[in-house]
Design a protein around this motif. Structure first.
Motif, PDB file in Angstrom:
ATOM      1  N   GLY A 195       0.812  -1.210   0.000  1.00  0.00           N
ATOM      2  CA  GLY A 195       0.000   0.000   0.000  1.00  0.00           C
ATOM      3  C   GLY A 195       0.845   1.260   0.000  1.00  0.00           C
ATOM      4  O   GLY A 195       0.333   2.363  -0.213  1.00  0.00           O
ATOM      5  N   SER A 196       2.152   1.089   0.232  1.00  0.00           N
ATOM      6  CA  SER A 196       3.043   2.261   0.173  1.00  0.00           C
ATOM      7  C   SER A 196       3.385   2.617  -1.258  1.00  0.00           C
ATOM      8  O   SER A 196       3.938   3.680  -1.538  1.00  0.00           O
ATOM      9  CB  SER A 196       4.320   1.996   0.969  1.00  0.00           C
ATOM     10  N   ALA A 197       3.051   1.723  -2.209  1.00  0.00           N
ATOM     11  CA  ALA A 197       3.281   1.932  -3.651  1.00  0.00           C
ATOM     12  C   ALA A 197       4.739   2.277  -3.906  1.00  0.00           C
ATOM     13  O   ALA A 197       5.632   1.592  -3.422  1.00  0.00           O
ATOM     14  CB  ALA A 197       2.316   2.968  -4.201  1.00  0.00           C
ATOM     15  N   ALA A 198       5.001   3.344  -4.617  1.00  0.00           N
ATOM     16  CA  ALA A 198       6.389   3.713  -4.933  1.00  0.00           C
ATOM     17  C   ALA A 198       7.042   4.487  -3.800  1.00  0.00           C
ATOM     18  O   ALA A 198       8.141   5.028  -3.959  1.00  0.00           O
ATOM     19  CB  ALA A 198       6.434   4.530  -6.211  1.00  0.00           C
ATOM     20  N   GLY A 199       6.373   4.532  -2.661  1.00  0.00           N
ATOM     21  CA  GLY A 199       6.933   5.215  -1.509  1.00  0.00           C
ATOM     22  C   GLY A 199       6.169   6.443  -1.098  1.00  0.00           C
ATOM     23  O   GLY A 199       6.527   7.112  -0.129  1.00  0.00           O
ATOM     24  N   TYR A 200       5.064   6.716  -1.812  1.00  0.00           N
ATOM     25  CA  TYR A 200       4.318   7.935  -1.518  1.00  0.00           C
ATOM     26  C   TYR A 200       2.814   7.671  -1.461  1.00  0.00           C
ATOM     27  O   TYR A 200       2.009   8.598  -1.572  1.00  0.00           O
ATOM     28  CB  TYR A 200       4.665   9.025  -2.543  1.00  0.00           C
ATOM     29  N   GLU A 305      28.699  -5.738   4.864  1.00  0.00           N
ATOM     30  CA  GLU A 305      28.499  -5.754   3.408  1.00  0.00           C
ATOM     31  C   GLU A 305      27.182  -5.078   3.034  1.00  0.00           C
ATOM     32  O   GLU A 305      27.125  -4.258   2.103  1.00  0.00           O
ATOM     33  CB  GLU A 305      28.512  -7.202   2.915  1.00  0.00           C
ATOM     34  N   ILE A 306      26.128  -5.393   3.775  1.00  0.00           N
ATOM     35  CA  ILE A 306      24.822  -4.793   3.499  1.00  0.00           C
ATOM     36  C   ILE A 306      24.836  -3.301   3.829  1.00  0.00           C
ATOM     37  O   ILE A 306      24.299  -2.470   3.084  1.00  0.00           O
ATOM     38  CB  ILE A 306      23.721  -5.543   4.267  1.00  0.00           C
ATOM     39  N   SER A 307      25.472  -2.942   4.930  1.00  0.00           N
ATOM     40  CA  SER A 307      25.546  -1.528   5.309  1.00  0.00           C
ATOM     41  C   SER A 307      26.242  -0.699   4.239  1.00  0.00           C
ATOM     42  O   SER A 307      25.853   0.449   3.979  1.00  0.00           O
ATOM     43  CB  SER A 307      26.275  -1.375   6.646  1.00  0.00           C
ATOM     44  N   MET A 308      27.274  -1.265   3.617  1.00  0.00           N
ATOM     45  CA  MET A 308      27.999  -0.513   2.594  1.00  0.00           C
ATOM     46  C   MET A 308      27.143  -0.249   1.357  1.00  0.00           C
ATOM     47  O   MET A 308      27.357   0.734   0.647  1.00  0.00           O
ATOM     48  CB  MET A 308      29.283  -1.248   2.199  1.00  0.00           C
ATOM     49  N   LEU A 309      26.169  -1.109   1.093  1.00  0.00           N
ATOM     50  CA  LEU A 309      25.245  -0.854  -0.018  1.00  0.00           C
ATOM     51  C   LEU A 309      24.274   0.281   0.295  1.00  0.00           C
ATOM     52  O   LEU A 309      23.732   0.921  -0.600  1.00  0.00           O
ATOM     53  CB  LEU A 309      24.451  -2.126  -0.339  1.00  0.00           C
ATOM     54  N   LEU A 310      24.060   0.522   1.579  1.00  0.00           N
ATOM     55  CA  LEU A 310      23.035   1.486   2.000  1.00  0.00           C
ATOM     56  C   LEU A 310      23.609   2.814   2.463  1.00  0.00           C
ATOM     57  O   LEU A 310      22.867   3.781   2.654  1.00  0.00           O
ATOM     58  CB  LEU A 310      22.225   0.895   3.172  1.00  0.00           C
ATOM     59  N   ILE A 311      24.906   2.881   2.644  1.00  0.00           N
ATOM     60  CA  ILE A 311      25.507   3.921   3.485  1.00  0.00           C
ATOM     61  C   ILE A 311      25.265   5.339   2.994  1.00  0.00           C
ATOM     62  O   ILE A 311      25.177   6.269   3.782  1.00  0.00           O
ATOM     63  CB  ILE A 311      27.024   3.629   3.656  1.00  0.00           C
ATOM     64  N   ASN A 312      25.149   5.564   1.697  1.00  0.00           N
ATOM     65  CA  ASN A 312      24.983   6.945   1.213  1.00  0.00           C
ATOM     66  C   ASN A 312      23.713   7.124   0.396  1.00  0.00           C
ATOM     67  O   ASN A 312      23.647   7.978  -0.481  1.00  0.00           O
ATOM     68  CB  ASN A 312      26.206   7.371   0.392  1.00  0.00           C
ATOM     69  N   LEU A 313      22.687   6.315   0.693  1.00  0.00           N
ATOM     70  CA  LEU A 313      21.439   6.423  -0.065  1.00  0.00           C
ATOM     71  C   LEU A 313      20.478   7.397   0.615  1.00  0.00           C
ATOM     72  O   LEU A 313      20.208   7.275   1.811  1.00  0.00           O
ATOM     73  CB  LEU A 313      20.760   5.054  -0.187  1.00  0.00           C
ATOM     74  N   PRO A 314      19.924   8.358  -0.135  1.00  0.00           N
ATOM     75  CA  PRO A 314      18.851   9.194   0.419  1.00  0.00           C
ATOM     76  C   PRO A 314      17.545   8.402   0.455  1.00  0.00           C
ATOM     77  O   PRO A 314      17.493   7.247   0.014  1.00  0.00           O
ATOM     78  CB  PRO A 314      18.775  10.345  -0.575  1.00  0.00           C
ATOM     79  N   SER A 315      16.491   8.996   0.984  1.00  0.00           N
ATOM     80  CA  SER A 315      15.203   8.305   1.028  1.00  0.00           C
ATOM     81  C   SER A 315      14.689   8.069  -0.385  1.00  0.00           C
ATOM     82  O   SER A 315      15.093   8.731  -1.345  1.00  0.00           O
ATOM     83  CB  SER A 315      14.195   9.126   1.841  1.00  0.00           C
ATOM     84  N   GLY A 316      13.775   7.118  -0.502  1.00  0.00           N
ATOM     85  CA  GLY A 316      13.264   6.744  -1.822  1.00  0.00           C
ATOM     86  C   GLY A 316      13.942   5.481  -2.319  1.00  0.00           C
ATOM     87  O   GLY A 316      14.879   4.970  -1.709  1.00  0.00           O
ATOM     88  N   TYR A 317      13.455   4.972  -3.437  1.00  0.00           N
ATOM     89  CA  TYR A 317      13.977   3.720  -3.986  1.00  0.00           C
ATOM     90  C   TYR A 317      15.188   3.983  -4.881  1.00  0.00           C
ATOM     91  O   TYR A 317      15.242   4.976  -5.605  1.00  0.00           O
ATOM     92  CB  TYR A 317      12.897   2.985  -4.790  1.00  0.00           C
ATOM     93  N   HIS A 318      16.145   3.061  -4.842  1.00  0.00           N
ATOM     94  CA  HIS A 318      17.333   3.121  -5.687  1.00  0.00           C
ATOM     95  C   HIS A 318      17.618   1.706  -6.184  1.00  0.00           C
ATOM     96  O   HIS A 318      17.501   0.734  -5.434  1.00  0.00           O
ATOM     97  CB  HIS A 318      18.529   3.676  -4.916  1.00  0.00           C
ATOM     98  N   ARG A 319      18.038   1.581  -7.436  1.00  0.00           N
ATOM     99  CA  ARG A 319      18.097   0.280  -8.093  1.00  0.00           C
ATOM    100  C   ARG A 319      19.106  -0.682  -7.447  1.00  0.00           C
ATOM    101  O   ARG A 319      18.914  -1.894  -7.487  1.00  0.00           O
ATOM    102  CB  ARG A 319      18.441   0.470  -9.578  1.00  0.00           C
ATOM    103  N   GLU A 320      20.180  -0.151  -6.845  1.00  0.00           N
ATOM    104  CA  GLU A 320      21.163  -1.076  -6.278  1.00  0.00           C
ATOM    105  C   GLU A 320      20.621  -1.873  -5.097  1.00  0.00           C
ATOM    106  O   GLU A 320      21.247  -2.825  -4.635  1.00  0.00           O
ATOM    107  CB  GLU A 320      22.451  -0.350  -5.867  1.00  0.00           C
ATOM    108  N   LEU A 321      19.438  -1.487  -4.597  1.00  0.00           N
ATOM    109  CA  LEU A 321      18.837  -2.257  -3.511  1.00  0.00           C
ATOM    110  C   LEU A 321      18.572  -3.702  -3.915  1.00  0.00           C
ATOM    111  O   LEU A 321      18.519  -4.588  -3.057  1.00  0.00           O
ATOM    112  CB  LEU A 321      17.539  -1.588  -3.045  1.00  0.00           C
ATOM    113  N   GLN A 322      18.409  -3.961  -5.219  1.00  0.00           N
ATOM    114  CA  GLN A 322      18.194  -5.346  -5.649  1.00  0.00           C
ATOM    115  C   GLN A 322      19.418  -6.216  -5.357  1.00  0.00           C
ATOM    116  O   GLN A 322      19.309  -7.442  -5.247  1.00  0.00           O
ATOM    117  CB  GLN A 322      17.850  -5.408  -7.138  1.00  0.00           C
ATOM    118  N   LEU A 323      20.607  -5.589  -5.236  1.00  0.00           N
ATOM    119  CA  LEU A 323      21.825  -6.350  -4.962  1.00  0.00           C
ATOM    120  C   LEU A 323      21.820  -6.967  -3.564  1.00  0.00           C
ATOM    121  O   LEU A 323      22.603  -7.883  -3.277  1.00  0.00           O
ATOM    122  CB  LEU A 323      23.061  -5.453  -5.118  1.00  0.00           C
TER     123      LEU A 323
END
Length: 443
Positions: A195-200, A305-323
């Protein structure tokens, strides 16, 4: 056509690079994707976005797809982007226009989120089951060998008497704390993002409480922006719990590698559970425990390893999250394999008796000798000095018996109390709520 595609074809090189290994890991999400859609379509009908006859047809067909997935009779076709596309494609082929209606009120973002939450919730339950199986074996071995002493060490120097009852029991109690971390991960996971859809959110009048109940979640991620921010955070919390279990296994595996060496010779494995050397005929190597130690040490790096994928991401979806799937999914499998192997190996471990009768361990009883003098009325500092002088003079005599009676000591292992802690920790997960909801959803 991709779910997001309009009239422009994407270069093959771009598609290959961005899709990566997603289809491989999407198959592990397949059943959970259908569960999410079963709940979502029932909600769409309830809020007037789907006709009852369309809902009935969709529910019937999706349940058939779900049972095919469970039976292993399902695959993502070549050229189909992901599991969501495959399910929608099959529904549209079979039901026509009704199949095109299932995506109203959601994005691939919250669809993936709910798939991951359901998958991780299920896998955490499986991990808890594997931990409990190992815990039971450790408690059984603790009771079976509780009267067999072995030296305890500090700084890898012989320190004081321990016992196999204490040693096995220590790792059992360590698993209790690991389960508490798994429980924290489960509670973070057990929240509905659908229900959060694309985040909004959505302008449709969605009933998020309904899908929360249908999927057996304890609650929902209320704020739609935070629901999307939970992608990655959930995986990191789960990875921390995985790392904790792995740390317990790695430490035990290290102990066993030491204890099996000829310099210690506290335990041995049957020959058919060891490997040999290509040049040294006498070798019987603890390869299982060495491989387990290595795997579990790698798992302890997973949160970083997971933290390094997230460390500089702002809010919202980003494609590298699939990694994140490439890091986390195999890690869950590795940990389950290690838990199962330790559970298999320990009952076959041969524990040596009378270890502490050896001359080299006699001074491990010095503290017991000091305490005996104190119990007889001598001040502790004087008793410590007297026993130390006996050791230096070579006149030290080992006490006739080891009498440790307080809670959690050699003579009072408290295994039943530790079992109570484990049983309460597992009961607090309330797995039955989720299991019952899923069973109702697919019947």
């Amino acid at each position: 056509m991709k779910l997001w595609q309009k009239n422009t074809d994407v270069k093959k090189e771009i598609e290959q690079f961005t899709v990566g290994r997603d289809p491989e890991f999407d198959m592990q999400l397949a059943a959970f994707d259908v569960l999410g859609s079963l709940a979502h379509t029932r909600m769409l009908e309830q809020v007037g976005l789907l006709e009852k006859n369309d809902l009935d047809a969709l529910q019937q067909e999706m349940k058939a797809i779900y049972h095919r997935i469970v039976a292993g009779d399902f695959e993502i076709e070549s050229g189909v982007e992901d599991i969501h596309s495959q399910v929608e494609l099959e529904l549209t082929r079979k039901l026509g226009e009704a199949g095109k209606k299932i995506h109203s009120g959601r994005s691939r973002n919250d669809q993936v989120l709910v798939d991951l939450k359901l998958y991780l919730r299920y896998e955490l339950q499986q991990l808890v089951g594997e931990v409990k199986s190992l815990f039971d074996v450790l408690q059984e071995e603790s009771e079976r060998h509780k009267d067999k002493l072995l030296p305890g060490y500090t700084h890898l120097q012989v320190a004081m008497p321990s016992s196999f009852g204490l040693w096995f029991g220590a790792y059992a109690e360590s698993l209790v704390d690991d389960v508490l971390l798994l429980q924290a991960a489960y509670k973070v996971t057990d929240k509905n993002p659908l229900g959060s859809a694309a985040g909004y959110g959505s302008s449709f009048p969605l009933n998020r409480q309904m899908t929360t109940d249908l999927l057996g979640f304890s609650t929902m991620n209320y704020n739609v922006v935070y629901a999307q921010m939970g992608r990655g955070k959930t995986e990191r919390v789960v990875s921390t719990a995985i790392a904790s279990v792995a740390a317990t296994l790695a430490r035990m595996a290290m102990d066993l590698c030491l204890y099996m060496s000829q310099n210690f010779a506290f335990v041995r494995l049957p020959d058919n559970l060891t490997t040999g050397s290509s040049i040294m005929p006498h070798k019987k190597n603890p390869d299982v425990f060495e491989i387990m130690r290595g795997k579990c040490n790698k798992l302890q790096a997973l949160p970083a390893e997971i933290s390094m994928l997230l460390i500089n991401l702002p809010s919202g979806y980003h494609r590298e999250l699939q990694l994140l799937k490439e890091s986390l999914f195999p890690a869950i499998t590795e940990l389950k394999d290690c838990l199962q192997m330790m559970t298999f190996m320990l009952p076959q471990l041969e524990v040596r008796d009378q270890i502490m009768d050896e001359e080299k361990y006699k001074y491990a009883f010095s503290v017991d000798a000091v305490n005996a003098e104190v119990l007889a009325g001598m001040p502790f500092r004087d008793a410590y000095k007297v026993v130390g002088e006996r050791i230096e003079a070579g006149t030290f005599v080992v006490p006739e018996a080891v009498r440790h009676t307080h809670e959690g000591s050699i003579g009072n292992l408290c295994n039943s109390e530790i079992a109570t802690l484990m049983n309460q920790a597992i009961a607090d997960f309330n797995f039955e709520r989720a299991n019952k909801a899923i069973s109702e959803l697919v019947k």
